[in-house]
Design an enzyme around this catalytic site. Structure first.
Site, PDB file in Angstrom:
ATOM      1  N   CYS A  83      -2.338  -0.093   7.245  1.00  0.00           N
ATOM      2  CA  CYS A  83      -1.506   1.105   7.113  1.00  0.00           C
ATOM      3  C   CYS A  83      -1.497   1.920   8.399  1.00  0.00           C
ATOM      4  O   CYS A  83      -0.462   2.474   8.776  1.00  0.00           O
ATOM      5  CB  CYS A  83      -1.975   1.940   5.927  1.00  0.00           C
ATOM      6  SG  CYS A  83      -1.707   1.080   4.359  1.00  0.00           S
ATOM      7  N   CYS A 123      -6.068   2.269   5.566  1.00  0.00           N
ATOM      8  CA  CYS A 123      -6.728   1.052   6.029  1.00  0.00           C
ATOM      9  C   CYS A 123      -6.117   0.650   7.371  1.00  0.00           C
ATOM     10  O   CYS A 123      -5.104   1.207   7.799  1.00  0.00           O
ATOM     11  CB  CYS A 123      -6.554  -0.056   4.992  1.00  0.00           C
ATOM     12  SG  CYS A 123      -4.870  -0.740   4.953  1.00  0.00           S
ATOM     13  N   HIS A 133       0.857  -1.188   0.000  1.00  0.00           N
ATOM     14  CA  HIS A 133       0.000   0.000   0.000  1.00  0.00           C
ATOM     15  C   HIS A 133       0.893   1.238   0.000  1.00  0.00           C
ATOM     16  O   HIS A 133       2.042   1.203   0.463  1.00  0.00           O
ATOM     17  CB  HIS A 133      -0.895   0.020   1.231  1.00  0.00           C
ATOM     18  CG  HIS A 133      -1.973  -1.013   1.204  1.00  0.00           C
ATOM     19  ND1 HIS A 133      -3.117  -0.908   1.961  1.00  0.00           N
ATOM     20  CD2 HIS A 133      -2.090  -2.183   0.523  1.00  0.00           C
ATOM     21  CE1 HIS A 133      -3.893  -1.962   1.743  1.00  0.00           C
ATOM     22  NE2 HIS A 133      -3.285  -2.755   0.882  1.00  0.00           N
ATOM     23  N   GLU A 193       0.959   3.930   1.786  1.00  0.00           N
ATOM     24  CA  GLU A 193       1.436   4.364   3.093  1.00  0.00           C
ATOM     25  C   GLU A 193       2.600   3.500   3.575  1.00  0.00           C
ATOM     26  O   GLU A 193       3.586   4.006   4.096  1.00  0.00           O
ATOM     27  CB  GLU A 193       0.293   4.320   4.124  1.00  0.00           C
ATOM     28  CG  GLU A 193      -0.866   5.247   3.802  1.00  0.00           C
ATOM     29  CD  GLU A 193      -1.949   4.609   2.931  1.00  0.00           C
ATOM     30  OE1 GLU A 193      -3.068   5.150   2.931  1.00  0.00           O
ATOM     31  OE2 GLU A 193      -1.681   3.580   2.267  1.00  0.00           O
TER      32      GLU A 193
END
Length: 151
Positions: free
Chosen positions: A83, A80, A50, A52
């Site tokens: 993250c 999410c 992801h 992040e």
């Protein structure tokens, strides 16, 4: 603040054209140094890639530390739970996001179930503790290791 958030959004838009997901992130250190990440989940493939997490990894390597205290994470969308967990472990001081989880869900990125699982206790994933006589061996080795770096 706005410039960094705009950079995260621009990274996300550019990443779509590069075959990645519509997510971008920027970690800004107290010194002003920036580290970026984009979503590469399907491009690599890696379900943990992801934006992040990618930005946090880049910042940790770039700053030479696992402790990102004082850093700000700007991201194109609400993080999410994974993250958010990465930001917590990294000791990121602040998270700033543009779109929220509902905006993401509207275009097919619905992680509402994950937010619910974390908030209410994970039930969708079967987890079981199995007693083992050597279960504590890694922790005992850690305690004996004089050169350990606590985190």
């Amino acid at each position: 603040m706005t410039d960094h958030l705009q950079r995260a959004i621009d990274l996300a838009v550019g990443n779509v054209a590069d075959g990645g997901g519509p997510f971008g992130a920027v970690v800004v250190a107290p010194s002003g140094k920036e580290f970026t990440g984009v979503n590469r989940v399907t491009a690599i493939p890696d379900p943990t890639a992801h934006a992040e997490v990618q930005a946090i990894r880049a910042a940790a390597v770039g700053l030479g530390t696992h402790d990102l205290t004082g850093c700000i994470l700007y991201t194109s969308c609400e993080p999410c739970p994974m993250c958010l967990g990465a930001a917590l472990w990294a000791r990121v001081s602040t998270v700033v996001f543009a779109a929220d989880r509902h905006d993401a869900a509207a275009v097919g990125f619905d992680d509402a179930a994950f937010h619910t699982e974390v908030a209410e206790g994970v039930t969708a994933l079967e987890c079981a503790r199995e007693p083992h006589p050597e279960a504590l061996a890694p922790f005992q080795a850690w305690e004996r290791f004089e050169e350990r770096i606590n985190y």
